[in-house]
Design a protein around this motif. Structure first.
Motif, PDB file in Angstrom:
ATOM      1  N   SER A   1      -1.110  -8.271   5.640  1.00 29.49           N
ATOM      2  CA  SER A   1      -0.084  -8.259   4.600  1.00 29.49           C
ATOM      3  C   SER A   1      -0.683  -7.712   3.324  1.00 29.49           C
ATOM      4  CB  SER A   1       0.468  -9.670   4.362  1.00 29.49           C
ATOM      5  OG  SER A   1      -0.506 -10.467   3.706  1.00 29.49           O
TER       6      SER A   1
ATOM      7  N   GLU B   1       6.339  -6.032   0.685  1.00 25.33           N
ATOM      8  CA  GLU B   1       6.121  -5.936   2.128  1.00 25.33           C
ATOM      9  C   GLU B   1       7.270  -5.212   2.826  1.00 25.33           C
ATOM     10  OE1 GLU B   1       5.402  -8.717   0.498  1.00 25.33           O
ATOM     11  OE2 GLU B   1       3.415  -9.413   1.107  1.00 25.33           O
TER      12      GLU B   1
ATOM     13  N   VAL C   1       2.786  -7.387   7.795  1.00 27.29           N
ATOM     14  CA  VAL C   1       3.257  -6.013   7.976  1.00 27.29           C
ATOM     15  C   VAL C   1       2.981  -5.521   9.389  1.00 27.29           C
ATOM     16  CG1 VAL C   1       3.005  -3.625   7.188  1.00 27.29           C
ATOM     17  CG2 VAL C   1       3.048  -5.478   5.519  1.00 27.29           C
TER      18      VAL C   1
END
Length: 460
Positions: free
Chosen positions: A216, A311, A359
């Motif tokens: 992330s 994100e 992600v």
């Protein structure tokens, strides 16, 4: 009968043409007065929310203007020449609002929402009338194909109930991941991905090794320092997209700067939006405690309020070239992604929240989500093209969009209602509905979502 339908439709067109920026402060003020707020305080909340919403939409449009030329250039550079063209959600929306039965469907959705609130079957009070087109397109397509108003009403009703319940079930993610309390997002372009994302996320949670991978912006920033900052990451990703599109050097840098600006400014606009929302939220809680025994009530708004999350933008920017690649390699796909590539953020936002900012996992799940959109768009293209043509629009070849019948939720309802095998497909649709309830409401649940939120905050 046609004259009556057209007359009612004209009245609704006048109201819709007033626009969200005119109607939203009025609607919020009325809601505030219903909740026994002072008129000045209610109106100020309405204006503050609208100003935040204007800022969010300006930034969303900035992101679109930055991404669209790069996305179009990538389509050309990759040599895509598919015969079903993505004309964008705006064209589908205009076709929907031009239908002669649109007024009846608006009243139906409003009635269903009110009835479900009274019966305590939903906590979502959906004031996002401008996005009703997402719920109506299934019914309008069914009416166009079957010429049967009953099936059109059934399709719209089922779509509305699904949307309100999906919004309810995913609302903890809005509060604990995006940081916006007492709001739900009954926008199908946002909620639809949960149908594929929830079971895939459940499966990944049970795959040793894969379930431990967590990439992330928060943990990347620990290792990359300044280059992991959302602003710098936006600059890097925007420049990378421009480079993939083989744009001139100045355009590459301009794309990067625009994406970086969205990354920096969007949280500020979201904060303004939440500032205006809080008095309404407090008034709603006091009102429902007094009159409905403390029943929780949330305001249903446009999913644009969450697509500026770093994100979400990161995942969307990566998924744009991936989606173009999928269109090229998926067997049987005929849909050329184009206009709606700039709004992939809406398609992946709920996936990102479900994956609590991971992600890597978000991209892994977004691949089948976008593949399903391409296939559904391909299959529905003949019907959508004929519907658009009937309203006076003309196209060179068949059209589709990453909205409307291309979305998994809408596709399920549409194909169920026009199928000769509805007796088989209706139970399938119900099973899908129950499966999402089980995986989101029961298997994830509030306690686990709160744990995800705590984990997410520790990364900041």
């Amino acid at each position: 009968m046609d004259a009556f339908l057209n007359g009612v439709s004209t009245v609704f067109q006048a109201l819709i043409n007033a626009g969200a920026y005119v109607m939203l402060p009025i609607i919020i003020t009325i809601i505030g007065l219903v909740f026994r707020m002072n008129i000045g305080k209610a109106f100020k909340s309405g204006i503050t929310i609208t100003c935040g919403f204007v800022g969010i939409n300006l930034l969303v449009n900035l992101l679109k203007s930055a991404v669209s030329p790069a996305a179009s250039a990538m389509v050309a550079n990759f040599g895509l020449n598919l015969d079903v063209t993505d004309v964008g959600w705006g064209a589908i929306s205009s076709v929907t609002w031009a239908s002669p039965i649109v007024a009846f469907l608006v009243f139906e959705i409003l009635g269903i929402n009110i009835l479900m609130l009274v019966l305590k079957l939903t906590k979502t009070m959906d004031v996002d009338i401008w996005n009703y087109h997402h719920m109506m397109i299934a019914g309008i397509l069914v009416f166009f194909v079957t010429n049967n108003i009953v099936w059109a009403l059934i399709a719209t009703a089922f779509t509305a109930v699904m949307t309100l319940k999906f919004a309810d079930w995913t609302s903890p993610l809005i509060e604990h991941f995006f940081g916006i309390p007492d709001v739900t997002l009954p926008t199908i372009s946002y909620t639809s991905s949960i149908i594929i994302a929830a079971p895939l996320n459940w499966v990944i949670d049970r795959i040793p090794g894969l379930n431990k991978v967590n990439i992330s912006i928060r943990n990347v920033q620990k290792y990359l320092g300044i280059f992991g900052d959302p602003m710098m990451l936006g600059l890097i990703l925007g420049c990378a997209m421009g480079a993939l599109a083989l744009m001139p050097i100045d355009q590459i840098f301009l794309t990067g700067v625009n994406v970086a600006a969205v990354m920096v400014l969007m949280p500020k606009m979201t904060a303004m939006f939440v500032e205006g929302l809080m008095p309404i939220s407090d008034g709603a809680q006091k009102f429902t405690t007094k009159h409905f025994g403390g029943q929780s009530l949330s305001i249903g708004l446009d999913a644009a309020v969450v697509v500026g999350n770093p994100e979400v933008i990161t995942t969307a920017l990566i998924m744009i070239p991936v989606t173009i690649f999928l269109a090229f390699v998926l067997p049987g796909n005929r849909m050329m992604p184009l206009a709606d590539l700039s709004v992939v953020t809406f398609r992946v936002a709920l996936v990102v929240a479900l994956c609590r900012g991971n992600v890597f996992r978000s991209i892994l799940i977004s691949i089948p989500v976008m593949a399903a959109i391409l296939y559904a768009g391909t299959f529905a293209a003949p019907y959508l093209t004929d519907l658009a043509t009937s309203t006076g629009l003309s196209f060179d070849g068949q059209i589709a969009s990453m909205a409307g019948p291309s979305l998994t939720q809408t596709a399920i309802v549409f194909w169920t209602c026009i199928s000769e095998n509805a007796i088989i497909l209706v139970p399938v649709a119900v099973i899908i509905f129950v499966a999402v309830w089980f995986l989101v409401e029961k298997k994830i649940g509030m306690e686990k979502i709160e744990a995800y939120a705590a984990e997410y905050e520790e990364m900041e």
